[in-house]
Scaffold this motif. Structure first.
Motif, PDB file in Angstrom:
ATOM      1  N   ASN A 111       0.843  -1.190   0.000  1.00 31.24           N
ATOM      2  CA  ASN A 111       0.000   0.000   0.000  1.00 31.24           C
ATOM      3  C   ASN A 111       0.884   1.248   0.000  1.00 31.24           C
ATOM      4  O   ASN A 111       2.096   1.163   0.273  1.00 31.24           O
ATOM      5  CB  ASN A 111      -0.958  -0.013   1.202  1.00 31.24           C
ATOM      6  N   PRO A 112       0.336   2.423  -0.295  1.00 34.96           N
ATOM      7  CA  PRO A 112       1.159   3.640  -0.412  1.00 34.96           C
ATOM      8  C   PRO A 112       1.927   3.992   0.855  1.00 34.96           C
ATOM      9  O   PRO A 112       3.069   4.466   0.779  1.00 34.96           O
ATOM     10  CB  PRO A 112       0.124   4.720  -0.750  1.00 34.96           C
ATOM     11  N   ALA A 113       1.320   3.758   2.031  1.00 38.24           N
ATOM     12  CA  ALA A 113       2.019   4.066   3.279  1.00 38.24           C
ATOM     13  C   ALA A 113       3.166   3.085   3.502  1.00 38.24           C
ATOM     14  O   ALA A 113       4.262   3.469   3.931  1.00 38.24           O
ATOM     15  CB  ALA A 113       1.042   4.030   4.451  1.00 38.24           C
ATOM     16  N   GLY A 114       2.928   1.819   3.219  1.00 40.62           N
ATOM     17  CA  GLY A 114       3.983   0.825   3.367  1.00 40.62           C
ATOM     18  C   GLY A 114       5.138   1.083   2.422  1.00 40.62           C
ATOM     19  O   GLY A 114       6.297   0.805   2.752  1.00 40.62           O
ATOM     20  N   ALA A 115       4.840   1.623   1.243  1.00 39.25           N
ATOM     21  CA  ALA A 115       5.885   1.922   0.278  1.00 39.25           C
ATOM     22  C   ALA A 115       6.872   2.945   0.830  1.00 39.25           C
ATOM     23  O   ALA A 115       8.079   2.849   0.595  1.00 39.25           O
ATOM     24  CB  ALA A 115       5.268   2.439  -1.016  1.00 39.25           C
ATOM     25  N   ILE A 116       6.362   3.919   1.585  1.00 39.32           N
ATOM     26  CA  ILE A 116       7.243   4.935   2.171  1.00 39.32           C
ATOM     27  C   ILE A 116       8.218   4.277   3.143  1.00 39.32           C
ATOM     28  O   ILE A 116       9.422   4.577   3.149  1.00 39.32           O
ATOM     29  CB  ILE A 116       6.410   6.012   2.888  1.00 39.32           C
ATOM     30  N   ALA A 117       7.703   3.374   3.986  1.00 40.58           N
ATOM     31  CA  ALA A 117       8.557   2.681   4.946  1.00 40.58           C
ATOM     32  C   ALA A 117       9.614   1.841   4.233  1.00 40.58           C
ATOM     33  O   ALA A 117      10.778   1.791   4.656  1.00 40.58           O
ATOM     34  CB  ALA A 117       7.705   1.802   5.852  1.00 40.58           C
ATOM     35  N   ILE A 118       9.237   1.201   3.144  1.00 37.14           N
ATOM     36  CA  ILE A 118      10.177   0.360   2.399  1.00 37.14           C
ATOM     37  C   ILE A 118      11.307   1.199   1.806  1.00 37.14           C
ATOM     38  O   ILE A 118      12.491   0.873   1.949  1.00 37.14           O
ATOM     39  CB  ILE A 118       9.436  -0.404   1.297  1.00 37.14           C
ATOM     40  N   ILE A 119      10.966   2.284   1.154  1.00 38.95           N
ATOM     41  CA  ILE A 119      11.993   3.150   0.565  1.00 38.95           C
ATOM     42  C   ILE A 119      12.890   3.734   1.652  1.00 38.95           C
ATOM     43  O   ILE A 119      14.121   3.806   1.486  1.00 38.95           O
ATOM     44  CB  ILE A 119      11.334   4.281  -0.249  1.00 38.95           C
ATOM     45  N   ALA A 120      12.279   4.139   2.771  1.00 40.01           N
ATOM     46  CA  ALA A 120      13.065   4.696   3.877  1.00 40.01           C
ATOM     47  C   ALA A 120      14.055   3.674   4.415  1.00 40.01           C
ATOM     48  O   ALA A 120      15.214   4.002   4.700  1.00 40.01           O
ATOM     49  CB  ALA A 120      12.126   5.176   4.986  1.00 40.01           C
ATOM     50  N   MET A 121      13.630   2.415   4.551  1.00 40.82           N
ATOM     51  CA  MET A 121      14.526   1.387   5.072  1.00 40.82           C
ATOM     52  C   MET A 121      15.639   1.055   4.085  1.00 40.82           C
ATOM     53  O   MET A 121      16.780   0.787   4.491  1.00 40.82           O
ATOM     54  CB  MET A 121      13.734   0.135   5.430  1.00 40.82           C
ATOM     55  N   LEU A 122      15.341   1.087   2.793  1.00 38.52           N
ATOM     56  CA  LEU A 122      16.386   0.852   1.793  1.00 38.52           C
ATOM     57  C   LEU A 122      17.455   1.942   1.867  1.00 38.52           C
ATOM     58  O   LEU A 122      18.661   1.657   1.868  1.00 38.52           O
ATOM     59  CB  LEU A 122      15.775   0.801   0.396  1.00 38.52           C
ATOM     60  N   LEU A 123      17.013   3.195   1.931  1.00 44.32           N
ATOM     61  CA  LEU A 123      17.958   4.306   2.016  1.00 44.32           C
ATOM     62  C   LEU A 123      18.734   4.285   3.328  1.00 44.32           C
ATOM     63  O   LEU A 123      19.951   4.533   3.356  1.00 44.32           O
ATOM     64  CB  LEU A 123      17.204   5.636   1.870  1.00 44.32           C
ATOM     65  N   MET A 124      18.041   3.957   4.412  1.00 49.32           N
ATOM     66  CA  MET A 124      18.697   3.941   5.712  1.00 49.32           C
ATOM     67  C   MET A 124      19.721   2.812   5.801  1.00 49.32           C
ATOM     68  O   MET A 124      20.767   2.955   6.448  1.00 49.32           O
ATOM     69  CB  MET A 124      17.658   3.808   6.823  1.00 49.32           C
ATOM     70  N   THR A 125      19.443   1.701   5.148  1.00 50.15           N
ATOM     71  CA  THR A 125      20.407   0.594   5.134  1.00 50.15           C
ATOM     72  C   THR A 125      21.712   1.029   4.492  1.00 50.15           C
ATOM     73  O   THR A 125      22.802   0.711   4.990  1.00 50.15           O
ATOM     74  CB  THR A 125      19.828  -0.612   4.374  1.00 50.15           C
ATOM     75  N   TRP A 126      21.619   1.767   3.403  1.00 45.73           N
ATOM     76  CA  TRP A 126      22.829   2.274   2.765  1.00 45.73           C
ATOM     77  C   TRP A 126      23.573   3.246   3.673  1.00 45.73           C
ATOM     78  O   TRP A 126      24.800   3.197   3.773  1.00 45.73           O
ATOM     79  CB  TRP A 126      22.474   2.955   1.438  1.00 45.73           C
ATOM     80  N   ALA A 157      13.906   1.606  15.128  1.00 48.04           N
ATOM     81  CA  ALA A 157      12.622   2.245  15.408  1.00 48.04           C
ATOM     82  C   ALA A 157      11.704   2.167  14.199  1.00 48.04           C
ATOM     83  O   ALA A 157      10.497   1.889  14.331  1.00 48.04           O
ATOM     84  CB  ALA A 157      12.841   3.697  15.825  1.00 48.04           C
ATOM     85  N   LEU A 158      12.258   2.387  13.011  1.00 43.62           N
ATOM     86  CA  LEU A 158      11.464   2.309  11.785  1.00 43.62           C
ATOM     87  C   LEU A 158      10.947   0.890  11.563  1.00 43.62           C
ATOM     88  O   LEU A 158       9.800   0.694  11.140  1.00 43.62           O
ATOM     89  CB  LEU A 158      12.309   2.757  10.598  1.00 43.62           C
ATOM     90  N   ILE A 159      11.772  -0.094  11.866  1.00 42.77           N
ATOM     91  CA  ILE A 159      11.363  -1.490  11.710  1.00 42.77           C
ATOM     92  C   ILE A 159      10.226  -1.820  12.673  1.00 42.77           C
ATOM     93  O   ILE A 159       9.264  -2.508  12.310  1.00 42.77           O
ATOM     94  CB  ILE A 159      12.565  -2.426  11.938  1.00 42.77           C
ATOM     95  N   VAL A 160      10.333  -1.339  13.906  1.00 42.09           N
ATOM     96  CA  VAL A 160       9.267  -1.574  14.883  1.00 42.09           C
ATOM     97  C   VAL A 160       7.951  -0.964  14.393  1.00 42.09           C
ATOM     98  O   VAL A 160       6.888  -1.593  14.459  1.00 42.09           O
ATOM     99  CB  VAL A 160       9.657  -1.001  16.258  1.00 42.09           C
ATOM    100  N   ILE A 161       8.029   0.268  13.889  1.00 40.14           N
ATOM    101  CA  ILE A 161       6.827   0.921  13.347  1.00 40.14           C
ATOM    102  C   ILE A 161       6.267   0.115  12.180  1.00 40.14           C
ATOM    103  O   ILE A 161       5.053  -0.073  12.052  1.00 40.14           O
ATOM    104  CB  ILE A 161       7.156   2.363  12.903  1.00 40.14           C
ATOM    105  N   HIS A 162       7.158  -0.377  11.332  1.00 38.78           N
ATOM    106  CA  HIS A 162       6.740  -1.173  10.173  1.00 38.78           C
ATOM    107  C   HIS A 162       6.015  -2.450  10.614  1.00 38.78           C
ATOM    108  O   HIS A 162       4.959  -2.793  10.065  1.00 38.78           O
ATOM    109  CB  HIS A 162       7.965  -1.525   9.330  1.00 38.78           C
ATOM    110  N   VAL A 163       6.562  -3.132  11.607  1.00 38.07           N
ATOM    111  CA  VAL A 163       5.942  -4.372  12.093  1.00 38.07           C
ATOM    112  C   VAL A 163       4.572  -4.090  12.693  1.00 38.07           C
ATOM    113  O   VAL A 163       3.602  -4.813  12.427  1.00 38.07           O
ATOM    114  CB  VAL A 163       6.856  -5.064  13.124  1.00 38.07           C
TER     115      VAL A 163
END
Length: 245
Positions: A111-126, A157-163
């Motif tokens: 969903n659109p909200a989940g997409a934001i979390a996914i992109i944020a986690m990809l960028l944060m991983t780098w 924290a982002l992962i916890v929010i995602h879960v």
């Protein structure tokens, strides 16, 4: 072409005409769970000097996985592509509004909200990976190490929010989203299913990860085993000194 935009009025995942369809291909699922395992392992070994190499190995694994996900987001299957789930701010607001109304828009993929979390986690991983590399190689001073730790905490924290969001979405949409990321299957219309799971690509990703771990294991410094002869000689010298006293 917007492949996952199926926010129709039938918000019930088990509406008439729905069947069990394949949504998440194998590479996406392997990527997801390798990321989970790697982050968990890196987090648990972060403060241990003994497990420093393992911590770095898992961190580099995550960076490599993100590189693969970017490629797969362009050439992957229907719901793996970024073009299928990255939405405009307006679409995100519309989706959030539907949640507040208790009638969430239905999306077969992310969903659109989940997409934001996914992109944020990809960028944060780098970001975590780059600062971790700098800290591991003593480049840039101690502040980079502190930044690395701060980014890792923010990612946790982002992962916890995602879960939490995934669990809440599972309840709202009445479907097991965590289970879907294991099996690849969700409820939907027959024409919404992807054709194949692409297990060959998933096997390549897994093989690359295992090969990387193996090379790091081989490069790890081996603990020197105690020399029995030297130990015996030292013991005899100690006994001889005692007799002399």
């Amino acid at each position: 072409m917007n492949d996952t935009w199926v926010s129709r009025a039938d918000n019930d995942a088990h509406a008439p005409g729905t069947v069990r369809i394949l949504v998440w291909d194998a590479p996406v699922r392997v990527f997801h769970w390798l990321m989970v395992a790697s982050f968990a392992g890196a987090w648990l070994t972060a403060e241990s000097e003994r497990w420093r190499l393992l911590h770095a190995t898992l961190g580099y694994t995550m960076v490599g996985l993100v590189a693969f996900r970017i490629v797969w987001g362009v050439m992957g299957t229907r719901y793996a592509r970024f073009s299928a789930f990255v939405r405009s701010p307006r679409a995100v607001l519309r989706y959030m509004a539907s949640l507040l109304k208790g009638r969430p828009e239905r999306h077969v993929g992310h969903n659109p909200a989940g997409a934001i979390a996914i992109i944020a986690m990809l960028l944060m991983t780098w970001a975590v990976g780059v600062t971790g590399w700098a800290a591991y190689n003593s480049t840039g001073g101690e502040w980079l190490g502190e930044l690395h730790g701060g980014l890792a905490n923010a990612m946790l924290a982002l992962i916890v929010i995602h879960v939490v969001a995934v669990l809440a979405s599972s309840l709202l949409h009445r479907e097991n989203l965590i289970g879907a990321m294991v099996t690849g299957y969700k409820s939907g219309r027959a024409n919404e299913s992807i054709r194949t799971a692409r297990w060959g690509f998933a096997a390549l990703v897994m093989a690359a990860a295992i090969a990387w771990w193996w090379t790091q294991w081989q490069a790890a410094p081996q603990a020197s085993a105690p020399n029995p002869s030297a130990a015996s000689a030292a013991h005899l010298r100690t006994d001889g000194d005692g007799d002399g006293d």
